[in-house]
Design an enzyme around this catalytic site. Structure first.
Site, mmCIF file in Angstrom:
data_model
loop_
_atom_site.group_PDB
_atom_site.id
_atom_site.type_symbol
_atom_site.label_atom_id
_atom_site.label_comp_id
_atom_site.label_asym_id
_atom_site.label_seq_id
_atom_site.Cartn_x
_atom_site.Cartn_y
_atom_site.Cartn_z
ATOM 1 N N SER A 56 19.730 4.988 -8.812
ATOM 2 C CA SER A 56 19.311 5.883 -9.749
ATOM 3 C C SER A 56 18.161 5.404 -10.200
ATOM 4 O O SER A 56 17.345 5.562 -10.502
ATOM 5 C CB SER A 56 20.510 5.629 -10.525
ATOM 6 O OG SER A 56 20.873 4.613 -11.098
ATOM 7 N N CYS A 86 26.078 11.330 -7.525
ATOM 8 C CA CYS A 86 26.268 10.158 -7.888
ATOM 9 C C CYS A 86 24.993 9.903 -8.262
ATOM 10 O O CYS A 86 25.124 10.242 -10.174
ATOM 11 C CB CYS A 86 26.284 9.433 -6.225
ATOM 12 S SG CYS A 86 27.054 7.533 -6.181
ATOM 13 N N ILE A 143 30.923 6.251 -3.329
ATOM 14 C CA ILE A 143 30.081 5.049 -2.903
ATOM 15 C C ILE A 143 29.335 4.810 -4.033
ATOM 16 O O ILE A 143 28.417 5.177 -4.606
ATOM 17 C CB ILE A 143 29.036 5.705 -1.800
ATOM 18 C CG1 ILE A 143 29.747 6.662 -0.379
ATOM 19 C CG2 ILE A 143 27.985 4.500 -1.149
ATOM 20 C CD1 ILE A 143 29.330 7.425 0.419
ATOM 21 N N HIS A 180 29.906 12.230 -3.380
ATOM 22 C CA HIS A 180 29.519 12.450 -2.837
ATOM 23 C C HIS A 180 29.949 13.789 -1.281
ATOM 24 O O HIS A 180 30.782 13.556 -0.917
ATOM 25 C CB HIS A 180 28.370 11.293 -1.347
ATOM 26 C CG HIS A 180 28.043 10.518 -2.104
ATOM 27 N ND1 HIS A 180 26.642 10.394 -1.950
ATOM 28 C CD2 HIS A 180 28.251 9.201 -2.804
ATOM 29 C CE1 HIS A 180 25.949 9.273 -2.483
ATOM 30 N NE2 HIS A 180 27.146 8.874 -3.070
ATOM 31 N N GLU A 182 28.794 16.359 -0.367
ATOM 32 C CA GLU A 182 27.473 16.490 1.401
ATOM 33 C C GLU A 182 27.795 15.634 2.551
ATOM 34 O O GLU A 182 27.778 16.250 3.467
ATOM 35 C CB GLU A 182 26.159 16.373 0.567
ATOM 36 C CG GLU A 182 25.921 14.983 1.124
ATOM 37 C CD GLU A 182 25.945 13.833 -0.099
ATOM 38 O OE1 GLU A 182 25.514 12.899 -0.430
ATOM 39 O OE2 GLU A 182 26.412 14.640 -1.317
#
Length: 202
Positions: A56, A86, A143, A180, A182
């Site tokens: 981030s 996330c 994660i 996550h 994806e």
């Protein structure tokens, strides 16, 4: 790769750092016209935006370097739907549970704690109950994941939570997940986000 249907929502994935390709693939599997966004022109060409997982602080700095922080913030405040996962959740929050400042888009009225579940070696997959997405539970990956530590507005909906706190929230057109979605092949969150665009634009 299948060609999007005519009139499919155009969904950008912020492509500065993080799980860009995985989000593009998931969005295309659920019928979106998914495109990378690295420039102001590319941002202006999309109906909605996904902020992927990654780091981030790095993404925030790159948003400043590429002169995208204010344009993204302005588009979201003007009504552009956005999904942050996330690191994307961290960037969307109005405040962080930490002393060190970092660039934020700041459009989601929550406080977030970074790395709430531990560092990389504490990462895990889990089946998460999300009533909005139906049964069975959603397969997701945590994660170095954040968690919402404070909800600061009545219109923030908590769509899923674990013992530490909320991990999937929505405030109007702003969606944020601590995990996550994806990475596991379970595309239901992407499908719900794209479906909300179809209801707005259709």
């Amino acid at each position: 790769m299948a060609t999007p249907a005519e009139g499919a929502p155009v969904v950008g994935v912020l492509a500065l750092q993080g799980d860009v390709l995985e989000h593009l693939r998931a969005l295309r599997r659920v019928g979106a016209d998914a495109r990378e966004v690295r420039t102001r022109g590319q941002l202006d060409a999309v109906d909605a935006l996904v902020l992927p997982g990654g780091e981030s602080t790095t993404i925030g700095r790159l948003l400043e370097v590429f002169d995208l922080l204010d344009p993204v913030r302005d588009r979201v405040r003007a009504g552009m739907p956005v999904l942050g996962t996330c690191a994307g959740m961290i960037l969307l929050a109005t405040s962080l549970d930490q002393d060190r400042p970092q660039p934020l888009i700041g459009v989601l009225d929550v406080q977030v704690r970074r790395n709430a579940f531990g560092r990389q070696r504490e990462s895990f997959d889990v089946e998460l109950t999300v009533p909005e997405l139906g049964e069975p539970p959603v397969d997701v990956s945590f994660i170095r994941a954040p968690v919402v530590t404070e909800v600061r507005a009545e219109d923030v909906e908590v769509l899923a939570e674990v013992e530490l706190g909320p991990v999937l929230v929505r405030q109007g057109h702003v969606w944020a997940a601590a995990f996550h979605p994806e990475l596991t092949g379970d595309d239901r969150l992407h499908a719900a986000f794209v479906g909300s665009l179809r209801r707005v634009t259709g």
